[in-house]
Every structure is written in C-alpha cells, then in structure tokens.
Scaffold this motif. Structure first.
Motif, PDB file in Angstrom:
ATOM      1  N   ARG A   1     -53.572  11.362 -48.164  1.00 56.10           N
ATOM      2  CA  ARG A   1     -52.903  11.453 -49.454  1.00 56.10           C
ATOM      3  C   ARG A   1     -51.689  10.526 -49.377  1.00 56.10           C
ATOM      4  NH1 ARG A   1     -57.070  13.601 -50.344  1.00 56.10           N
ATOM      5  NH2 ARG A   1     -57.448  15.689 -51.180  1.00 56.10           N
ATOM      6  N   LEU A   2     -51.922   9.252 -49.652  1.00 53.46           N
ATOM      7  CA  LEU A   2     -50.926   8.212 -49.380  1.00 53.46           C
ATOM      8  C   LEU A   2     -50.078   7.897 -50.604  1.00 53.46           C
ATOM      9  CD1 LEU A   2     -49.783   5.871 -47.581  1.00 53.46           C
ATOM     10  CD2 LEU A   2     -51.622   4.450 -48.529  1.00 53.46           C
ATOM     11  N   ARG A   3     -48.756   7.830 -50.380  1.00 52.46           N
ATOM     12  CA  ARG A   3     -47.825   7.324 -51.382  1.00 52.46           C
ATOM     13  C   ARG A   3     -46.897   6.301 -50.720  1.00 52.46           C
ATOM     14  NH1 ARG A   3     -44.431  11.028 -52.643  1.00 52.46           N
ATOM     15  NH2 ARG A   3     -45.207  12.630 -51.228  1.00 52.46           N
ATOM     16  N   ILE A   4     -46.573   5.237 -51.468  1.00 48.30           N
ATOM     17  CA  ILE A   4     -45.729   4.161 -50.957  1.00 48.30           C
ATOM     18  C   ILE A   4     -44.451   4.096 -51.781  1.00 48.30           C
ATOM     19  CG2 ILE A   4     -45.542   1.691 -50.527  1.00 48.30           C
ATOM     20  CD1 ILE A   4     -48.565   1.581 -50.251  1.00 48.30           C
ATOM     21  N   VAL A   5     -43.311   4.107 -51.094  1.00 47.80           N
ATOM     22  CA  VAL A   5     -42.009   4.020 -51.757  1.00 47.80           C
ATOM     23  C   VAL A   5     -41.754   2.585 -52.198  1.00 47.80           C
ATOM     24  CG1 VAL A   5     -39.523   4.381 -51.493  1.00 47.80           C
ATOM     25  CG2 VAL A   5     -41.143   5.926 -50.345  1.00 47.80           C
ATOM     26  N   PRO A   6     -41.319   2.362 -53.456  1.00 46.98           N
ATOM     27  CA  PRO A   6     -41.047   0.997 -53.912  1.00 46.98           C
ATOM     28  C   PRO A   6     -39.832   0.396 -53.212  1.00 46.98           C
ATOM     29  CG  PRO A   6     -41.243   2.530 -55.762  1.00 46.98           C
ATOM     30  CD  PRO A   6     -41.140   3.355 -54.515  1.00 46.98           C
ATOM     31  N   GLY A   7     -39.770  -0.919 -53.258  1.00 48.68           N
ATOM     32  CA  GLY A   7     -38.573  -1.628 -52.830  1.00 48.68           C
ATOM     33  C   GLY A   7     -37.571  -1.725 -53.975  1.00 48.68           C
ATOM     34  N   VAL A   8     -36.547  -2.548 -53.759  1.00 45.04           N
ATOM     35  CA  VAL A   8     -35.467  -2.727 -54.739  1.00 45.04           C
ATOM     36  C   VAL A   8     -35.240  -4.216 -54.929  1.00 45.04           C
ATOM     37  CG1 VAL A   8     -33.011  -2.338 -55.194  1.00 45.04           C
ATOM     38  CG2 VAL A   8     -34.386  -0.524 -54.156  1.00 45.04           C
ATOM     39  N   SER A   9     -34.933  -4.620 -56.163  1.00 42.08           N
ATOM     40  CA  SER A   9     -34.682  -6.028 -56.466  1.00 42.08           C
ATOM     41  C   SER A   9     -33.398  -6.184 -57.271  1.00 42.08           C
ATOM     42  CB  SER A   9     -35.855  -6.627 -57.260  1.00 42.08           C
ATOM     43  OG  SER A   9     -35.912  -6.064 -58.560  1.00 42.08           O
ATOM     44  N   GLN A  10     -32.896  -7.414 -57.296  1.00 40.34           N
ATOM     45  CA  GLN A  10     -31.804  -7.768 -58.194  1.00 40.34           C
ATOM     46  C   GLN A  10     -31.993  -9.209 -58.632  1.00 40.34           C
ATOM     47  OE1 GLN A  10     -28.127  -7.310 -55.877  1.00 40.34           O
ATOM     48  NE2 GLN A  10     -28.130  -9.460 -55.366  1.00 40.34           N
ATOM     49  N   THR A  11     -31.492  -9.525 -59.813  1.00 36.40           N
ATOM     50  CA  THR A  11     -31.531 -10.898 -60.317  1.00 36.40           C
ATOM     51  C   THR A  11     -30.152 -11.513 -60.407  1.00 36.40           C
ATOM     52  OG1 THR A  11     -31.497 -10.076 -62.596  1.00 36.40           O
ATOM     53  CG2 THR A  11     -33.653 -10.530 -61.617  1.00 36.40           C
TER      54      THR A  11
ATOM     55  N   PRO B   1     -31.879   4.845 -54.463  1.00 39.60           N
ATOM     56  CA  PRO B   1     -33.131   4.534 -53.776  1.00 39.60           C
ATOM     57  C   PRO B   1     -34.289   5.184 -54.528  1.00 39.60           C
ATOM     58  CG  PRO B   1     -31.442   5.101 -52.173  1.00 39.60           C
ATOM     59  CD  PRO B   1     -30.853   5.382 -53.522  1.00 39.60           C
ATOM     60  N   PRO B   2     -35.324   4.426 -54.888  1.00 42.55           N
ATOM     61  CA  PRO B   2     -36.349   4.910 -55.822  1.00 42.55           C
ATOM     62  C   PRO B   2     -37.382   5.833 -55.181  1.00 42.55           C
ATOM     63  CG  PRO B   2     -36.841   2.665 -55.172  1.00 42.55           C
ATOM     64  CD  PRO B   2     -35.520   3.015 -54.525  1.00 42.55           C
ATOM     65  N   LEU B   3     -36.907   6.893 -54.579  1.00 36.30           N
ATOM     66  CA  LEU B   3     -37.783   7.785 -53.837  1.00 36.30           C
ATOM     67  C   LEU B   3     -38.756   8.530 -54.745  1.00 36.30           C
ATOM     68  CD1 LEU B   3     -35.148   9.345 -51.408  1.00 36.30           C
ATOM     69  CD2 LEU B   3     -36.413   7.199 -51.159  1.00 36.30           C
ATOM     70  N   ASP B   4     -38.335   8.781 -55.985  1.00 35.20           N
ATOM     71  CA  ASP B   4     -39.172   9.539 -56.906  1.00 35.20           C
ATOM     72  C   ASP B   4     -40.187   8.664 -57.632  1.00 35.20           C
ATOM     73  OD1 ASP B   4     -37.316   8.151 -58.366  1.00 35.20           O
ATOM     74  OD2 ASP B   4     -36.850   9.793 -59.745  1.00 35.20           O
ATOM     75  N   ARG B   5     -40.247   7.370 -57.263  1.00 33.96           N
ATOM     76  CA  ARG B   5     -41.197   6.459 -57.909  1.00 33.96           C
ATOM     77  C   ARG B   5     -42.314   6.028 -56.959  1.00 33.96           C
ATOM     78  NH1 ARG B   5     -37.146   2.193 -61.010  1.00 33.96           N
ATOM     79  NH2 ARG B   5     -35.385   3.646 -61.263  1.00 33.96           N
ATOM     80  N   ALA B   6     -42.525   6.797 -55.904  1.00 38.40           N
ATOM     81  CA  ALA B   6     -43.558   6.434 -54.932  1.00 38.40           C
ATOM     82  C   ALA B   6     -44.919   6.330 -55.611  1.00 38.40           C
ATOM     83  CB  ALA B   6     -43.602   7.458 -53.810  1.00 38.40           C
ATOM     84  N   VAL B   7     -45.657   5.296 -55.234  1.00 41.17           N
ATOM     85  CA  VAL B   7     -46.945   4.977 -55.852  1.00 41.17           C
ATOM     86  C   VAL B   7     -48.076   5.614 -55.050  1.00 41.17           C
ATOM     87  CG1 VAL B   7     -48.532   3.095 -56.400  1.00 41.17           C
ATOM     88  CG2 VAL B   7     -46.069   2.834 -56.823  1.00 41.17           C
ATOM     89  N   ALA B   8     -48.910   6.401 -55.731  1.00 44.91           N
ATOM     90  CA  ALA B   8     -50.077   6.987 -55.083  1.00 44.91           C
ATOM     91  C   ALA B   8     -51.158   5.921 -54.920  1.00 44.91           C
ATOM     92  CB  ALA B   8     -50.610   8.152 -55.910  1.00 44.91           C
ATOM     93  N   VAL B   9     -51.800   5.899 -53.759  1.00 42.46           N
ATOM     94  CA  VAL B   9     -52.783   4.865 -53.425  1.00 42.46           C
ATOM     95  C   VAL B   9     -54.123   5.531 -53.136  1.00 42.46           C
ATOM     96  CG1 VAL B   9     -53.355   2.999 -51.824  1.00 42.46           C
ATOM     97  CG2 VAL B   9     -50.967   3.410 -52.471  1.00 42.46           C
ATOM     98  N   ASP B  10     -55.180   5.005 -53.737  1.00 42.99           N
ATOM     99  CA  ASP B  10     -56.524   5.502 -53.451  1.00 42.99           C
ATOM    100  C   ASP B  10     -56.917   5.125 -52.024  1.00 42.99           C
ATOM    101  OD1 ASP B  10     -56.838   6.560 -55.989  1.00 42.99           O
ATOM    102  OD2 ASP B  10     -57.707   4.710 -56.804  1.00 42.99           O
ATOM    103  N   THR B  11     -57.567   6.053 -51.336  1.00 37.92           N
ATOM    104  CA  THR B  11     -58.025   5.804 -49.970  1.00 37.92           C
ATOM    105  C   THR B  11     -59.505   6.154 -49.856  1.00 37.92           C
ATOM    106  OG1 THR B  11     -57.396   8.045 -49.274  1.00 37.92           O
ATOM    107  CG2 THR B  11     -55.751   6.299 -49.008  1.00 37.92           C
ATOM    108  N   ARG B  12     -60.158   5.504 -48.896  1.00 40.75           N
ATOM    109  CA  ARG B  12     -61.568   5.812 -48.665  1.00 40.75           C
ATOM    110  C   ARG B  12     -61.737   7.159 -47.959  1.00 40.75           C
ATOM    111  NH1 ARG B  12     -61.248   0.292 -47.475  1.00 40.75           N
ATOM    112  NH2 ARG B  12     -61.183   0.663 -45.229  1.00 40.75           N
ATOM    113  N   ASP B  13     -60.835   7.449 -47.034  1.00 36.67           N
ATOM    114  CA  ASP B  13     -60.911   8.713 -46.315  1.00 36.67           C
ATOM    115  C   ASP B  13     -60.226   9.806 -47.145  1.00 36.67           C
ATOM    116  OD1 ASP B  13     -60.284  10.914 -44.433  1.00 36.67           O
ATOM    117  OD2 ASP B  13     -61.070   9.539 -42.920  1.00 36.67           O
ATOM    118  N   PRO B  14     -60.932  10.872 -47.509  1.00 42.26           N
ATOM    119  CA  PRO B  14     -60.356  11.892 -48.387  1.00 42.26           C
ATOM    120  C   PRO B  14     -59.255  12.714 -47.734  1.00 42.26           C
ATOM    121  CG  PRO B  14     -62.513  12.590 -47.596  1.00 42.26           C
ATOM    122  CD  PRO B  14     -62.344  11.164 -47.162  1.00 42.26           C
ATOM    123  N   ARG B  15     -59.068  12.562 -46.423  1.00 46.09           N
ATOM    124  CA  ARG B  15     -57.991  13.318 -45.760  1.00 46.09           C
ATOM    125  C   ARG B  15     -56.627  12.700 -45.982  1.00 46.09           C
ATOM    126  NH1 ARG B  15     -60.417  13.302 -39.844  1.00 46.09           N
ATOM    127  NH2 ARG B  15     -60.951  11.207 -40.593  1.00 46.09           N
TER     128      ARG B  15
END
Length: 293
Positions: A100-110, A84-98
């Motif tokens: 500190r948002l990060r989003i965990v990626p999903g997973v794919s397969q082909t 599970p790609p927990l260490d690849r969470a993406v930091a997201v800019d926010t308007r409110d400085p309070r």
C-alpha cells in the motif's frame, strides 16, 4: 512483520526501514537508486529488500527521487511558502497486493529563483516534529545541499548548492583524483580553506589546481588536499548562501562527518548550530507523513 515501512529512495541508493509505530525495528539498504531503474524496475527493487517483512497488506510511505518524473510515479511539487506536504502523499498502484504505497511530494519555488527539493521536505518535517516553533534555517548537507528558511511551520524559501556533487566529480573525474585518496582529515587545513573561500570566494577556483601542484612538487598529503578541497567548496557555498544563515538559528541535518564539517565552518563564523542525525530525522518525518494521511 511490520506495522508499516518507511522508504527513503534517492538517486543512487534505496533505504527501507521496518517500523513498529514510531520505532525503527530494522533498516536495509541497496544500491538500487532511481538513477539506475526503469519505471518497471522500482517495485522489484523494493520487493527484493522487504518481501519477507510483508504479511498481508502493508503501508509503505516513501520520499525522495522515487516521486520524481523519472521515478516510480510522479508526486507533483507543492509550492513555497508551504508546510512540508505530508498530507498530499500520492497513492501508487502496485502489482503486489500486499503493498500500500504512498509517495510524499517534493517542494518547489519559482522566486526569488527557481529551485526544487525531493526528500529534504521530509527531513524538514522531522525537524519541525521535534521543534514545532523553530524559526530559522535548516541546513541539509548532501549531494545537493539545501538551505531552507523555516517559519511558522512552513518552508518560506530555500537555496540549493551542488557542493557535494562538485566534490565527487572533482575527486573522481578530474586531475585532482590523483591527489585526494583516503578518508583521513586535516582539520586545520579545512578551517583555513573555508576561511579563505568565504572571505575571497573569487580565489577558490584558482586554488583548485594548486592541490595537484602541491602534491607533485611538495608531497602534500592526500588528507590535506581532500580537506582543502572540501573547505574551498563549503566556504564558497557559505559565501553564496550568507543571506540564509547570517544571524539566524541554524539546524544541520545530514550524514555525520559532513554535518560536522558544516558545523565547524559555521561555528568559525560565530554561529551555534544544532546538529540532528539524518536517518532518525527522516524517519520522524516519514512517521509524520504516515499520520497525516
């Protein structure tokens, strides 16, 4: 106030939990799912739930459809086989400085077939946090049920079944909606329908209209019709996913009533699945994501 905030953001709903370390303090929910929000609507929707929890900069770890292409910010998929790609969470800019948002990626397969998941990878992380040596299959029932083969701490492959969405569409938009009211349950009718669909999946589609006819002609109770519909769809799903669960250790993680339905269906096939609570398992996975980054 909050040490940090765990967020599970799906297509139709938003759930935020105020956390003190690994302990959940308070959970709030809203109907502001990804499907009803424009890109600039995500931050206001979150702030409407959690603003009074904020006392200075606060870490927020989110998973689910909030990280999709139509979400707040896209968190690119990791590709199986992978942990599970927990260490690849993406930091997201926010308007409110309070925030500190990060989003965990999903997973794919082909291969062996194309498939994707968002949010379920965090549930899988919660399963592995509790049982790091687990080697088997995670069944994650929901709108789009996932069957994921887990081994050596990795997601090896997975398969999605749209069973929950089909049940909702048939129950709300088809002619069957006139015969499926209430929340009562007929366990015997469910078990018979699962067995029939699993052994003869080609008959399941033909049996659907019988539910309406049995109501009109025989006065079949709505609880029986609901249970048969659920059984037919889950039985057909089990037939389609047999390579994932047959002869394997299975963990089920989903909403209580739905998880118990899958448990009943699998036990009838000789399996002894374990059932884990969905919300607690998701929070365990989000806690692991916070620690990983």
């Amino acid at each position: 106030m909050s040490d940090w905030i765990a967020v599970d953001w799906g297509t139709t709903s938003l759930r935020a939990t105020r956390m003190a370390g690994e302990r959940a303090v308070e959970t709030r929910r809203s109907g502001d799912g990804m499907g009803g929000l424009a890109r600039d609507g995500f931050e206001p929707a979150l702030m409407a739930l959690v603003e009074d929890w904020l006392d200075g900069p606060t870490e927020v770890v989110a998973c689910g459809m909030v990280g999709s292409r139509q979400g707040w910010a896209e968190a690119p998929y990791a590709t199986v086989p992978c942990a599970p790609p927990l260490d690849r969470a993406v930091a997201v800019d926010t308007r409110d400085p309070r925030l500190r948002l990060r989003i965990v990626p999903g997973v794919s397969q082909t291969a062996p077939h194309p498939d994707v998941m968002r949010g379920e990878e965090v549930q899988i992380a919660g399963i592995l946090r509790a049982s790091p040596e687990f080697d088997g299959v995670a069944c994650l029932p929901g709108t789009h049920t996932k069957w994921a083969h887990l081994s050596a701490g990795e997601i090896v492959s997975f398969r999605t079944a749209m069973t929950g969405e089909l049940f909702a569409l048939l129950g709300r938009q088809s002619v069957l909606r006139h015969s499926l009211g209430g929340e009562d349950w007929d366990a015997a009718a469910f078990a018979e329908a699962v067995s029939d669909a699993l052994s003869r999946p080609e008959r399941a589609l033909g049996r659907l209209f019988e539910l309406r006819a049995a109501d009109l002609l025989l006065g079949q109770p709505a609880a029986t019709a609901r249970s048969i519909l659920s059984g037919l769809l889950i039985g057909a799903e089990l037939a389609a996913t047999k390579p994932w669960w047959l002869g394997r250790d299975v963990v089920i993680c989903g909403a209580d009533a739905l998880a118990r339905a899958y448990e009943t269906a699998l036990r009838a096939q000789g399996l002894q699945p374990r059932v884990l609570p969905a919300e607690a398992t998701t929070l365990a996975g989000l806690t692991a994501a916070k620690e990983a980054s």
